[in-house]
Design a protein around this motif. Structure first.
Motif, PDB file in Angstrom:
ATOM      1  N   LEU A 709       1.951  -2.862 -14.107  1.00 57.05           N
ATOM      2  CA  LEU A 709       0.679  -3.556 -14.221  1.00 57.05           C
ATOM      3  C   LEU A 709       0.920  -5.065 -14.350  1.00 57.05           C
ATOM      4  O   LEU A 709       0.243  -5.885 -13.732  1.00 57.05           O
ATOM      5  CB  LEU A 709      -0.057  -3.037 -15.466  1.00 57.05           C
ATOM      6  CG  LEU A 709      -1.533  -3.373 -15.585  1.00 57.05           C
ATOM      7  CD1 LEU A 709      -2.318  -2.761 -14.437  1.00 57.05           C
ATOM      8  CD2 LEU A 709      -2.087  -2.860 -16.921  1.00 57.05           C
ATOM      9  N   SER A 710       1.925  -5.380 -15.115  1.00 56.01           N
ATOM     10  CA  SER A 710       2.288  -6.765 -15.307  1.00 56.01           C
ATOM     11  C   SER A 710       2.746  -7.379 -13.978  1.00 56.01           C
ATOM     12  O   SER A 710       2.398  -8.516 -13.635  1.00 56.01           O
ATOM     13  CB  SER A 710       3.405  -6.818 -16.341  1.00 56.01           C
ATOM     14  OG  SER A 710       3.516  -8.097 -16.838  1.00 56.01           O
ATOM     15  N   HIS A 711       3.511  -6.576 -13.256  1.00 55.29           N
ATOM     16  CA  HIS A 711       3.971  -7.011 -11.938  1.00 55.29           C
ATOM     17  C   HIS A 711       2.775  -7.230 -11.005  1.00 55.29           C
ATOM     18  O   HIS A 711       2.707  -8.208 -10.270  1.00 55.29           O
ATOM     19  CB  HIS A 711       4.905  -5.941 -11.372  1.00 55.29           C
ATOM     20  CG  HIS A 711       5.473  -6.265 -10.039  1.00 55.29           C
ATOM     21  ND1 HIS A 711       6.447  -7.223  -9.872  1.00 55.29           N
ATOM     22  CD2 HIS A 711       5.203  -5.777  -8.807  1.00 55.29           C
ATOM     23  CE1 HIS A 711       6.755  -7.307  -8.590  1.00 55.29           C
ATOM     24  NE2 HIS A 711       6.006  -6.443  -7.915  1.00 55.29           N
ATOM     25  N   LEU A 712       1.815  -6.304 -11.068  1.00 54.07           N
ATOM     26  CA  LEU A 712       0.601  -6.429 -10.256  1.00 54.07           C
ATOM     27  C   LEU A 712      -0.130  -7.732 -10.580  1.00 54.07           C
ATOM     28  O   LEU A 712      -0.552  -8.463  -9.689  1.00 54.07           O
ATOM     29  CB  LEU A 712      -0.320  -5.228 -10.531  1.00 54.07           C
ATOM     30  CG  LEU A 712      -1.688  -5.248  -9.843  1.00 54.07           C
ATOM     31  CD1 LEU A 712      -1.539  -4.962  -8.350  1.00 54.07           C
ATOM     32  CD2 LEU A 712      -2.639  -4.227 -10.465  1.00 54.07           C
ATOM     33  N   ILE A 713      -0.245  -8.031 -11.856  1.00 53.61           N
ATOM     34  CA  ILE A 713      -0.924  -9.265 -12.255  1.00 53.61           C
ATOM     35  C   ILE A 713      -0.226 -10.471 -11.646  1.00 53.61           C
ATOM     36  O   ILE A 713      -0.866 -11.365 -11.084  1.00 53.61           O
ATOM     37  CB  ILE A 713      -0.967  -9.405 -13.795  1.00 53.61           C
ATOM     38  CG1 ILE A 713      -1.832  -8.288 -14.393  1.00 53.61           C
ATOM     39  CG2 ILE A 713      -1.516 -10.769 -14.202  1.00 53.61           C
ATOM     40  CD1 ILE A 713      -1.749  -8.184 -15.908  1.00 53.61           C
ATOM     41  N   SER A 714       1.103 -10.476 -11.712  1.00 54.19           N
ATOM     42  CA  SER A 714       1.806 -11.654 -11.200  1.00 54.19           C
ATOM     43  C   SER A 714       1.658 -11.754  -9.681  1.00 54.19           C
ATOM     44  O   SER A 714       1.471 -12.837  -9.144  1.00 54.19           O
ATOM     45  CB  SER A 714       3.260 -11.652 -11.656  1.00 54.19           C
ATOM     46  OG  SER A 714       4.061 -10.981 -10.735  1.00 54.19           O
ATOM     47  N   GLU A 715       1.684 -10.603  -8.995  1.00 54.89           N
ATOM     48  CA  GLU A 715       1.511 -10.638  -7.532  1.00 54.89           C
ATOM     49  C   GLU A 715       0.119 -11.128  -7.147  1.00 54.89           C
ATOM     50  O   GLU A 715      -0.039 -11.972  -6.271  1.00 54.89           O
ATOM     51  CB  GLU A 715       1.687  -9.228  -6.959  1.00 54.89           C
ATOM     52  CG  GLU A 715       3.111  -8.864  -6.678  1.00 54.89           C
ATOM     53  CD  GLU A 715       3.205  -7.504  -5.985  1.00 54.89           C
ATOM     54  OE1 GLU A 715       4.049  -7.378  -5.095  1.00 54.89           O
ATOM     55  OE2 GLU A 715       2.423  -6.588  -6.331  1.00 54.89           O
ATOM     56  N   VAL A 716      -0.898 -10.575  -7.800  1.00 50.69           N
ATOM     57  CA  VAL A 716      -2.275 -10.928  -7.457  1.00 50.69           C
ATOM     58  C   VAL A 716      -2.537 -12.396  -7.789  1.00 50.69           C
ATOM     59  O   VAL A 716      -3.132 -13.133  -7.004  1.00 50.69           O
ATOM     60  CB  VAL A 716      -3.286 -10.006  -8.187  1.00 50.69           C
ATOM     61  CG1 VAL A 716      -4.708 -10.496  -7.977  1.00 50.69           C
ATOM     62  CG2 VAL A 716      -3.138  -8.574  -7.695  1.00 50.69           C
ATOM     63  N   THR A 717      -2.050 -12.826  -8.946  1.00 53.24           N
ATOM     64  CA  THR A 717      -2.277 -14.216  -9.344  1.00 53.24           C
ATOM     65  C   THR A 717      -1.650 -15.165  -8.330  1.00 53.24           C
ATOM     66  O   THR A 717      -2.252 -16.174  -7.947  1.00 53.24           O
ATOM     67  CB  THR A 717      -1.709 -14.466 -10.760  1.00 53.24           C
ATOM     68  OG1 THR A 717      -2.237 -13.477 -11.636  1.00 53.24           O
ATOM     69  CG2 THR A 717      -2.073 -15.847 -11.261  1.00 53.24           C
ATOM     70  N   GLU A 718      -0.451 -14.820  -7.896  1.00 49.37           N
ATOM     71  CA  GLU A 718       0.221 -15.662  -6.910  1.00 49.37           C
ATOM     72  C   GLU A 718      -0.591 -15.718  -5.605  1.00 49.37           C
ATOM     73  O   GLU A 718      -0.794 -16.790  -5.031  1.00 49.37           O
ATOM     74  CB  GLU A 718       1.617 -15.098  -6.636  1.00 49.37           C
ATOM     75  CG  GLU A 718       2.572 -16.142  -6.111  1.00 49.37           C
ATOM     76  CD  GLU A 718       3.907 -15.519  -5.705  1.00 49.37           C
ATOM     77  OE1 GLU A 718       4.384 -14.635  -6.423  1.00 49.37           O
ATOM     78  OE2 GLU A 718       4.420 -15.921  -4.639  1.00 49.37           O
TER      79      GLU A 718
END
Ligand SMILES: [Zn+2]
Length: 961
Positions: A709-718
């Motif tokens: 989920l944390s990884h998803l956040i970083s991908e989406v934010t980028e």
């Protein structure tokens, strides 16, 4: 599922409105001022219009969640002629237009009657568009809404024009413009059918003579006059003997028409058939040489004068037409002059590396061209023209120009001819035919004593260039397009005779043109708030007011007094301008790159100090419908409001955004809308099942899913930061699903019940990230999750830094092992009674990490590796199994670096323990049997097929019986 989208849309739109959520005033937070090109209200908006506005709204909503105070305002551009043209057609009872209003746009009949007044048309579609924007959920501050014909806006435009003129940037002069002969008005992109900007170029006319008459030819390459061998005429055309000022010219009637707009007196005095001219001799404008007039079918009446000069060495068409005659393939060719034609040879006047003696011949042979109607001649022509222009040098037979480069000497040659009186110029539309919205074909007109914005001004261009250089341009590839536009930009007519808008302040017969009064209106959004609140009055506004608000120039007491407001109010307006300016992001479709967006920057750099120059431009492509361009004539236009009624706002928003990144054309189709609609309904259902609670007693899969989920956040934010909305949406809506499926499988296998906390966390993050895109349904989901505040008021999810990679590695070991088992079963078609897993010996794990380390430092030589491993006591056992190194190396090299790094930092993991504790439940769930796990070195293991020895780290051995 029974989701009433319209009800949900209305529910949340009302809540936002009740709370004034999108009304934005200065506060202590950092601001973002996001603007988008305002609409021209001459029709309702369709799906295609929705894209730019939706992107802008998503951008605004995202930044709001990131903690900024975001202003997203909207105005309506009434200026221009099209609406006036429509009202004239209504006055004339034009049934085609009236029917379009009725059937295509669903305008009530009593309203159409009012459309004889152009303002009523604009008002009607203004309200229609506004209603659509509200229904789409755009987070607009409507308190700042204005139209470009309100008195306060007119005062603002007058200030803009006077200020430009004081800076000598509006000049009076004679310049060519695109022109509608019917409307007697200059035309630019917004005035033409298909929104094309009339683009024109200057041709040099060379005057050849027959006795006292002139045979003019038009060319872009005056230097090639030195290589002329003959002229070409089309025998099928009836030419006009035309009195042009004091001379008699023989030209096509189309040419006469064009010349009549270029400051020449034109009188047609007779006809001359093309065929009559064939075989006659004309005299060169620069020498006593004579040339034959010959027939050629490629000569067109609409280009130039309808007669062309033949330069066979450098023009493929000319070379081929001559060949055609020599081969007896040309109609209308009199036998009597055949011998003379045979004697014509190409005269080479330019030498270019890569071409032989006769460049045109070279290219024609290479392209296998055999007649003058071959379309490949266009490419041949382009190739030679461009190569000779940039690289060619003129030969000795070119008088005083010999030895010079073509590109350097072109203007000099033009000048030389023009002073001799043997040449003239004609301006031609390069993208003809361009049709005005009234239906007439546009021409180039030399407009005299007209008002022009001096966009040709070098200093001005330079300043704008600097601004573009320091701006963020998304996508970045569009930046060079702006530089190109700046390069070719020249004086631009900024006044019109008809239309709605503001009068030119010093010349009231003229109106400010629509692409001139729409370039700094972002600043007016600050003022319009006070105008709409009736705190300031248009009648009191003067240049001093705008000077004070924008520059703090002048005496505040005097300005306030004149405005009949307090100094405090005046300073409040000034402060609000300082707070919101500059524009942080300007959104628009790609079609506005060569005009509006460039003018927007040009005007800002001279009307505002550097700190108020725009920060960013975002450009998007258009929307296709089922892969086809949307157009009224194709009948594939879906009005936006109809679509919202049918599918709900959010499915429309998502399907416009999910099919393409910024600059690509988005493809809209109904299947994708329904697909997205279903997907969102499933997510809503999940939210209903999940309630707000804490995450307690974390199991390995919980740690893992949180890390994903944390990884998803970083991908989406980028993706969001780069405005790659398609990518972001895919991550949020689809790509996380496979991970979620695995998680659900794990908790189901473990028969866990305490997962509400973790599910709540997952859904909250997804819903929050979805909310800029699908604001209505996201609010509904958020509410279902048990939250009291709105998701649009929540903060954008923040990535939790995970320094422990072990849960991720363990989870991927589990899922890959499950996959391996499933594959074995599929291939062998066994129905399993026993599943045994063997994890690798501990020396293998040590060896694995040594190999990993070596690969990381670039050491991948097998021999070296083996030597090194044998030398180490911990791993010397590879002697027994040298194949292990080869296979492990292959495993590692096939993995992404990211994964290798994760394994490095995690170190050795206890595979046996993880598999024993976590895989058992999965095997039981999927196959209904108990899993047996052994370590490779276990003396008592069940291993009838001697499988254990092939186990490798992250690749346990499997036995299925
Ligand atoms: Zn027209």
């Amino acid at each position: 599922m029974d989701v009433n989208w319209n009800t949900i849309d209305a529910k949340w739109q009302n809540k936002w409105a009740e709370n004034n959520d999108h009304d934005v005033d200065p506060n202590e937070k950092e601001k973002k001022f996001i603007t988008v090109a305002y609409p021209y209200p001459n029709s309702p908006q369709h799906i295609g219009h929705g894209r730019t506005y939706t992107i802008t709204d998503v951008h605004s909503r995202y930044l709001r969640m990131k903690g900024y105070n975001v202003l997203f305002p909207m105005g309506f551009h009434y200026t221009g002629t099209p609406i006036l043209g429509m009202s004239k057609r209504v006055q004339a009872n034009d049934t085609e237009l009236i029917n379009a209003f009725k059937t295509l746009y669903n305008v009530p009949e009593d309203k159409i009657k009012d459309f004889v007044d152009p303002v009523k048309i604009a008002d009607y579609f203004h309200e229609e568009i506004k209603a659509g924007m509200i229904e789409m959920g755009y987070s607009i501050d409507w308190r700042r809404e204005f139209t470009t014909i309100i008195p306060a806006y007119q005062k603002f435009i007058e200030w803009q024009f006077r200020t430009l003129k004081q800076n000598n940037l509006i000049v009076q002069g004679n310049h060519p413009v695109g022109w509608c002969p019917n409307d007697q008005n200059p035309v630019s992109q917004h005035d033409t059918l298909g929104d094309v900007e009339p683009d024109f170029t200057e041709y040099v006319i060379m005057k050849f003579n027959i006795e006292n008459e002139i045979i003019p030819i038009a060319t872009l390459r005056p230097e090639t006059l030195f290589g002329v061998t003959n002229l070409w005429i089309n025998p099928e055309i009836v030419y006009k003997k035309t009195k042009v000022n004091d001379e008699i010219w023989i030209i096509s009637s189309e040419c006469a028409h064009k010349l009549s707009f270029l400051d020449k007196t034109i009188e047609i005095i007779g006809d001359v058939k093309g065929s009559e001219l064939i075989g006659k001799n004309v005299k060169s404008p620069i020498s006593s040489e004579e040339f034959l007039i010959l027939p050629a079918s490629f000569v067109s009446a609409t280009t130039g004068t309808g007669i062309v000069m033949s330069v066979p060495a450098h023009a493929p068409y000319d070379y081929q037409a001559l060949e055609d005659i020599k081969n007896g393939n040309t109609k209308g060719m009199p036998e009597s002059i055949r011998d003379q034609v045979k004697a014509i040879n190409p005269i080479t006047i330019i030498t270019t590396e890569g071409f032989g003696e006769v460049p045109a011949e070279d290219v024609i042979k290479r392209m296998n061209i055999t007649n003058q109607n071959d379309p490949k001649l266009e490419d041949a022509t382009k190739e030679i023209y461009s190569k000779e222009y940039y690289e060619g040098k003129l030969n000795q037979n070119t008088d005083k120009f010999s030895g010079k480069r073509v590109s350097f000497v072109k203007d000099e040659i033009k000048e030389w001819f023009s002073t001799s009186g043997k040449s003239d110029i004609i301006l031609e539309l390069t993208n003809a035919p361009v049709k005005c919205r009234c239906g007439s074909e546009c021409v180039v007109k030399m407009l005299n004593n007209q008002w022009f914005l001096d966009y040709g001004n070098k200093e001005w261009k330079e300043k704008a260039h600097n601004c573009f250089e320091s701006m963020s341009i998304l996508p970045n590839e569009i930046r060079t397009e702006f530089f190109n536009v700046l390069d070719w930009l020249r004086e631009r007519a900024c006044a019109r005779q008809h239309g709605l808008g503001t009068r030119v302040p010093w010349d009231k017969d003229w109106l400010v043109e629509s692409l001139a009064d729409s370039v700094i209106y972002m600043a007016f959004y600050i003022i319009s708030k006070f105008v709409n609140a009736k705190e300031i009055l248009a009648e009191n506004m003067s240049d001093e007011f705008f000077d004070y608000v924008f520059y703090e120039k002048g005496n505040s007491d005097a300005v306030a007094q004149k405005m009949q407001i307090t100094v405090k109010k005046l300073d409040e307006i000034r402060k609000e301008f300082l707070y919101f300016y500059p524009v942080d992001s300007r959104h628009s479709g790609r079609d506005l790159v060569p005009n509006h967006l460039t003018f927007f920057v040009l005007n800002h750099v001279v009307l505002f100090p550097k700190e108020n120059w725009p920060k960013e431009i975002v450009v998007n492509g258009s929307v296709l419908m089922d892969g086809k361009k949307m157009s009224k004539s194709m009948g594939n236009i879906i009005p936006l409001r109809d679509a919202i009624k049918k599918y709900g706002a959010d499915p429309i928003r998502l399907s416009i955004l999910i099919s393409a990144e910024l600059l690509q054309d988005a493809d809209f189709n109904i299947e994708s809308v329904s697909g997205i609609k279903n997907k969102l309904e499933v997510m809503l259902e999940e939210c209903k099942k999940s309630k707000k609670s804490e995450c307690a007693d974390l199991e390995p899969e919980d740690v893992w899913i949180q890390s994903r989920l944390s990884h998803l956040i970083s991908e989406v934010t980028e993706s969001m930061d780069k405005m790659r909305f398609r990518e972001a949406l895919h991550h949020i809506v689809y790509e996380f699903d496979s991970e979620l499926q695995w998680f659900l499988k794990r908790i189901k296998a473990k028969k866990r019940e305490n997962v509400t906390g973790i599910m709540y966390k997952i859904l909250s993050v997804r819903v929050a990230m979805l909310s800029p895109f699908a604001p209505h349904i996201a609010e509904e989901m958020w509410e279902q999750l048990g939250n009291t505040k709105m998701v649009s008021k929540s903060t954008w999810p923040i990535q939790e830094i995970q320094d422990n990679n072990t849960p991720v590695l363990t989870e991927s070991l589990l899922s890959s092992t499950m996959n391996d088992i499933a594959n074995i079963i599929k291939v062998t078609k066994i129905s399993p009674k026993r599943i045994v897993i063997y994890t690798a010996d501990s020396w293998k794990s040590k060896a694995y990490h040594q190999i990993l380390k070596n690969v990381h430092s670039g050491q991948t030589d097998i021999g070296t590796l083996i030597k090194e491993l044998i030398a180490n006591k911990d791993t010397e056992q590879i002697k027994k199994d040298p194949d292990f190194v080869k296979k492990t190396l292959k495993d590692i090299l096939s993995e992404p670096t990211e994964l290798r790094d994760a394994k490095m930092t995690a170190g050795e993991i206890d595979e046996n323990a993880s598999i024993s504790s976590e895989l058992t439940s999965l095997i039981e769930n999927d196959y209904g049997i108990k899993l047996q796990v052994f370590s490779e070195d276990d003396q008592d293991k069940y291993d009838p097929k001697n499988k254990a020895r092939i186990a490798r780290p992250y690749k346990p051995a499997i036995l299925i019986e």
